[in-house]
Design an enzyme around this catalytic site. Structure first.
Site, PDB file in Angstrom:
ATOM      1  CB  SER A  71      -0.943   0.012   1.204  1.00  0.00           C
ATOM      2  OG  SER A  71      -2.041  -0.809   0.937  1.00  0.00           O
ATOM      3  CE  LYS A  74      -3.827   0.782  -1.200  1.00  0.00           C
ATOM      4  NZ  LYS A  74      -4.484   0.249  -0.003  1.00  0.00           N
ATOM      5  CE1 TYR A 196      -4.565  -1.269  -4.365  1.00  0.00           C
ATOM      6  CE2 TYR A 196      -5.183  -3.581  -4.375  1.00  0.00           C
ATOM      7  CZ  TYR A 196      -4.845  -2.440  -3.689  1.00  0.00           C
ATOM      8  OH  TYR A 196      -4.753  -2.465  -2.313  1.00  0.00           O
ATOM      9  CE1 TYR A 248      -4.875   1.754   4.278  1.00  0.00           C
ATOM     10  CE2 TYR A 248      -3.185   0.645   5.542  1.00  0.00           C
ATOM     11  CZ  TYR A 248      -3.686   1.084   4.346  1.00  0.00           C
ATOM     12  OH  TYR A 248      -2.974   0.854   3.206  1.00  0.00           O
ATOM     13  CB  VAL A 266      -0.144  -5.895   4.242  1.00  0.00           C
ATOM     14  CG1 VAL A 266      -1.402  -5.304   4.833  1.00  0.00           C
ATOM     15  CG2 VAL A 266      -0.278  -6.109   2.747  1.00  0.00           C
TER      16      VAL A 266
HETATM   17  N1  GLN Z   1      -2.341  -5.347  -1.819  1.00  0.00           N
HETATM   18  C1  GLN Z   1      -2.850  -5.219  -0.483  1.00  0.00           C
HETATM   19  C2  GLN Z   1      -4.352  -5.398  -0.463  1.00  0.00           C
HETATM   20  O1  GLN Z   1      -5.002  -4.985  -1.347  1.00  0.00           O
HETATM   21  C3  GLN Z   1      -2.459  -3.880   0.065  1.00  0.00           C
HETATM   22  C4  GLN Z   1      -2.966  -3.624   1.453  1.00  0.00           C
HETATM   23  C5  GLN Z   1      -1.989  -2.889   2.310  1.00  0.00           C
HETATM   24  O2  GLN Z   1      -0.796  -2.874   2.078  1.00  0.00           O
HETATM   25  N2  GLN Z   1      -2.500  -2.332   3.388  1.00  0.00           N
HETATM   26  O3  GLN Z   1      -4.901  -5.945   0.442  1.00  0.00           O
END
Ligand code: GLN
Length: 312
Positions: A71, A74, A196, A248, A266
């Site tokens: 993520s 992003k 994505y 988050y 993650v």
């Molecule tokens: N690719 C992961 C997902 O879509 C990214 C989530 C993350 O890093 N928080 O769940």
């Protein structure tokens, strides 16, 4: 800030101290397992790299080992999309913290397919759709943006991780389909999911990431490449979104303890920006229940406490 100011801080000593002090925290979190390829990553890893505005990078532990950025990408895609669309973008995605997990579906239904912010998964899917509508080669564009800002032309996607997530990415597919039903996704759902999952699979290390974020500590200009990656206004906005939405439903707790705009993934990475001072990346794969690195969060709290550098 120490009595003599942050410029005289011995960052190398500080990073090495932090690396030693976080060690007892191994075992408190769990490596992400919902993406099969990530479940195979060794748990006991810790790396940290900090780049100051003069372009000097300090590193400790596993700071040059590649990991799955997930993520954190992003922030890169938001930056690209903001160059294409200004006001219009914010009709398709909000700017409020979600207070929910990054992959929550429930809020999206209440809010008619408009994600709360660009850093939850639904928001990032909209951003991927925006990029798809404006570029013939969205994945190439994202990769080149990252290579340029980190000054590392060898950075690439890990297509095995992307494939692994695609095979298990049912929640993201549900979100994309749901938003499509509300007219908030233009391209085919498969196209958006492919962008994505691929962007999330970028493999980078702490040194690369601390460099790639350095312009956000310097009003948009990279001290490493000299490029104006973002305008000063855009930079303020990206930092504001990272502060309020970057971790988050743990964004409030992180602001309380660390006080820096940051983005987690993650894969266990967290990148934080100390405007006018440095950017810093930590990596350790064991995650807490909000999906943020346990050792990484603690390491950044130690860093703020010892440098006194935060935005507050
Ligand atoms: N690719 C992961 C997902 O879509 C990214 C989530 C993350 O890093 N928080 O769940």
């Amino acid at each position: 800030m120490s009595a003599s100011g942050p410029d005289v801080i011995d960052y190398q000593k500080l990073l090495d101290e932090i690396a030693r002090e976080v060690e007892p925290l191994y075992g408190q979190g769990k490596v992400a397992s919902y993406i099969p390829a990530l479940a195979r990553v060794p748990a006991r890893k810790f790396g940290m790299a900090l780049t100051t505005l003069d372009g000097k990078t300090y590193r400790t532990g596993d700071a040059t080992e590649n990991f799955s950025v997930q993520s954190i990408t992003k922030v890169f895609t938001l930056s690209i999309a903001m160059a294409y669309m200004t006001g219009e973008l914010w009709r398709r995605v909000g700017r409020e913290p979600s207070g929910n997990p990054f992959n929550s579906l429930v809020q999206l239904e209440y809010e008619h397919g408009v994600p709360r912010n660009p850093f939850i998964n639904a928001g990032a899917l909209v951003i991927a759709d925006v990029i798809a509508a404006h570029s013939p080669d969205p994945k190439g564009l994202i990769r080149d943006f990252v290579r340029r800002t980190s000054a590392n032309p060898s950075i690439d996607y890990d297509l095995e991780v992307a494939r692994s997530e695609a095979e298990a990415g049912f929640r993201n597919a549900a979100m994309a389909n749901f938003m499509k039903s509300h007219g908030n996704i233009e391209s085919p759902v498969e196209t958006v999911l492919d962008i994505y999952f691929t962007q999330c699979s970028l493999a980078m290390n702490c040194v690369d990431l601390s460099r790639a974020f350095l312009h956000l500590a310097n009003q948009g200009r990279s001290p490493i490449t000299g490029d104006e990656v973002a305008t000063p206004r855009k930079t303020r906005r990206i930092n504001a979104l990272m502060l309020t939405c970057g971790l988050y439903d743990a964004a409030g707790r992180f602001a309380f303890h660390v006080g820096l705009p940051a983005k987690s993934g993650v894969g266990g990475g967290i990148v934080a920006v100390a405007p006018r001072h440095y950017s810093v990346c930590v990596w350790s794969p064991e995650l807490d229940t909000t999906g943020n690195s346990v050792l990484g969060s603690h390491a950044l709290e130690m860093l703020t406490n010892r440098t006194g550098v935060s935005i507050f």
